[in-house]
Write an enzyme that holds these catalytic residues in place. Structure first.
Site, PDB file in Angstrom:
ATOM      1  NE  ARG A  63      -3.978  -2.105   2.117  1.00 40.80           N
ATOM      2  CZ  ARG A  63      -3.961  -3.443   1.995  1.00 40.80           C
ATOM      3  NH1 ARG A  63      -2.815  -4.104   2.115  1.00 40.80           N
ATOM      4  NH2 ARG A  63      -5.071  -4.104   1.755  1.00 40.80           N
ATOM      5  CG  HIS A  87      -1.240  -5.504  -4.468  1.00 41.05           C
ATOM      6  ND1 HIS A  87      -0.252  -5.399  -3.528  1.00 41.05           N
ATOM      7  CD2 HIS A  87      -2.047  -6.513  -4.034  1.00 41.05           C
ATOM      8  CE1 HIS A  87      -0.437  -6.293  -2.576  1.00 41.05           C
ATOM      9  NE2 HIS A  87      -1.520  -7.002  -2.857  1.00 41.05           N
ATOM     10  CG  HIS A 161      -0.276 -11.822  -3.953  1.00 37.76           C
ATOM     11  ND1 HIS A 161      -0.789 -12.651  -2.995  1.00 37.76           N
ATOM     12  CD2 HIS A 161      -0.646 -10.575  -3.586  1.00 37.76           C
ATOM     13  CE1 HIS A 161      -1.449 -11.946  -2.099  1.00 37.76           C
ATOM     14  NE2 HIS A 161      -1.381 -10.677  -2.429  1.00 37.76           N
ATOM     15  CB  ALA A 162       2.720 -18.060  -4.825  1.00 39.99           C
ATOM     16  CE1 TYR A 163      -3.101 -14.900  -3.242  1.00 35.06           C
ATOM     17  CE2 TYR A 163      -4.260 -15.386  -1.209  1.00 35.06           C
ATOM     18  CZ  TYR A 163      -3.924 -14.501  -2.212  1.00 35.06           C
ATOM     19  OH  TYR A 163      -4.417 -13.214  -2.181  1.00 35.06           O
ATOM     20  CG  ASP A 223      -3.476  -8.405   5.101  1.00 39.49           C
ATOM     21  OD1 ASP A 223      -4.502  -7.925   4.591  1.00 39.49           O
ATOM     22  OD2 ASP A 223      -2.347  -8.320   4.575  1.00 39.49           O
ATOM     23  CD  GLU A 283       1.549 -10.694  -0.415  1.00 32.59           C
ATOM     24  OE1 GLU A 283       1.544  -9.523  -0.852  1.00 32.59           O
ATOM     25  OE2 GLU A 283       0.613 -11.157   0.251  1.00 32.59           O
TER      26      GLU A 283
HETATM   27  C1  G6D Z   1      -6.044  -7.695   0.859  1.00 27.14           C
HETATM   28  O1  G6D Z   1      -4.764  -6.701   2.600  1.00 27.14           O
HETATM   29  C2  G6D Z   1      -4.789  -7.786   1.688  1.00 27.14           C
HETATM   30  C3  G6D Z   1      -3.570  -7.719   0.818  1.00 27.14           C
HETATM   31  O2  G6D Z   1      -2.411  -7.908   1.623  1.00 27.14           O
HETATM   32  C4  G6D Z   1      -3.662  -8.812  -0.242  1.00 27.14           C
HETATM   33  O3  G6D Z   1      -2.529  -8.739  -1.074  1.00 27.14           O
HETATM   34  C5  G6D Z   1      -4.927  -8.600  -1.046  1.00 27.14           C
HETATM   35  O4  G6D Z   1      -6.059  -8.650  -0.211  1.00 27.14           O
HETATM   36  C6  G6D Z   1      -5.080  -9.692  -2.096  1.00 27.14           C
HETATM   37  O5  G6D Z   1      -6.156  -6.405   0.336  1.00 27.14           O
END
Ligand code: G6D
Length: 318
Positions: A63, A87, A161-163, A223, A283
């Protein structure tokens, strides 16, 4: 366009759209392939990807406040929603068709390199930017290397941004997590940094000793931006069910850890089913809102410099 590389330990599928990781196949303790990332079936599924699943993020991951930033006396306005730029804006690097720069399968270290250019003032950022990402398999490691150059001073913060879910299903609440960070960034209610740091010790963010995520007292989701020392091991994730362990190391000074509570109904690859707290993101990046936080390390990239964000995911079986 989808691209695939593999070696004896790892299989990787990517899309050039967003230089996205779609599948990462790792063998479990029984020798069966497990897809350890959340991904969608088709490229088109990524065109509506509000959680940025698997995507390369930029120009500025995380951010930025105040609707923009000033650099060398000039002000640069950025897209914002409710006072937050996230982002890279409305059309960040995750929404661009990156070029396949090169790809090599028949080598000991197969790799895929994507590149993309972002013209001066695209999404409000100064400088004609050239970015590349190389996904390389080296034994049981996936190396992710972002590089970039600019022709004008700019700010830059890339990440992937892999999950991750080391079982390929359900949730990560039964995964063990270890984080090397002793401090994390204090955030306000808009998830913007206040400029201060907090100690993880004895908080719901204290994973200095490995713990099962869902058993952490006070855990209600993460987060947050964890502070790293810029070398060595940042995190270890382990699934007792599959025996798969993933070590995360990076040259970055911070890492956003994100455990989404609900990603909604998605067309996950091979029809995989996930529940709440399906996954966890690592990340690796620099600090959020650094262009507006004078006491944070600088995110400025000057002409002649090469931006480097290198993260190594090392897999093993316990
Ligand atoms: C939300 O706050 C989170 C971010 O960190 C994440 O990257 C995004 O969702 C996908 O905004």
């Amino acid at each position: 366009m989808k691209h695939s590389i593999k070696n004896a330990h790892i299989g990787l599928n990517t899309f050039n759209y967003g230089a996205t990781i779609q599948q990462l196949l790792i063998k479990d303790k029984n020798g069966n392939d497990v897809n350890v990332v959340l991904g969608f079936d088709k490229e088109e599924d990524y065109y509506d990807n509000p959680f940025y699943l698997g995507a390369s993020i930029g120009r500025y991951a995380g951010r930025i406040s105040q609707g923009g930033f000033s650099l060398n006396g000039d002000h640069f306005a950025l897209h914002q929603e409710n006072g937050v730029h996230l982002h890279g804006g409305k059309n960040g690097l995750n929404k661009k068709h990156w070029q396949l720069e090169s790809m090599e399968q028949d080598t000991d270290t197969p790799f895929i390199t994507y590149s993309v250019t972002s013209p001066h003032l695209e999404e409000g950022y100064p400088g004609n930017l050239k970015v590349s990402v190389t996904y390389r398999l080296v034994g049981n490691r996936l190396e992710i290397a972002y590089e970039a150059t600019t022709d004008k001073a700019t700010v830059l913060n890339l990440t992937n941004h892999a999950y991750f879910n080391l079982e390929g299903k359900d949730s990560v609440l039964n995964h063990e997590l270890k984080l090397s960070s002793k401090t994390f960034v204090e955030l306000d209610k808009k998830l913007l940094p206040t400029g201060d740091f907090l100690f993880v010790k004895d908080s719901a963010y204290d994973f200095l000793n490995p713990e099962i995520i869902g058993n952490k007292p006070g855990f209600s989701g993460i987060d947050d931006v964890f502070v790293l020392n810029g070398e060595g091991l940042a995190a270890i994730l382990y699934s007792p069910e599959t025996g798969i362990e993933m070590k995360v190391a990076t040259n970055q000074r911070a890492m956003v850890i994100y455990t989404p509570e609900d990603l909604g109904e998605r067309n996950f690859v091979n029809g995989a089913n996930y529940g709440n707290f399906s996954s966890i993101c690592f990340e690796a990046q620099t600090f959020p809102d650094a262009p507006n936080q004078p006491n944070f390390p600088s995110a400025v990239l000057q002409p002649g410099e090469v931006y480097s964000n290198k993260t190594i995911l090392e897999f093993g079986i316990r």
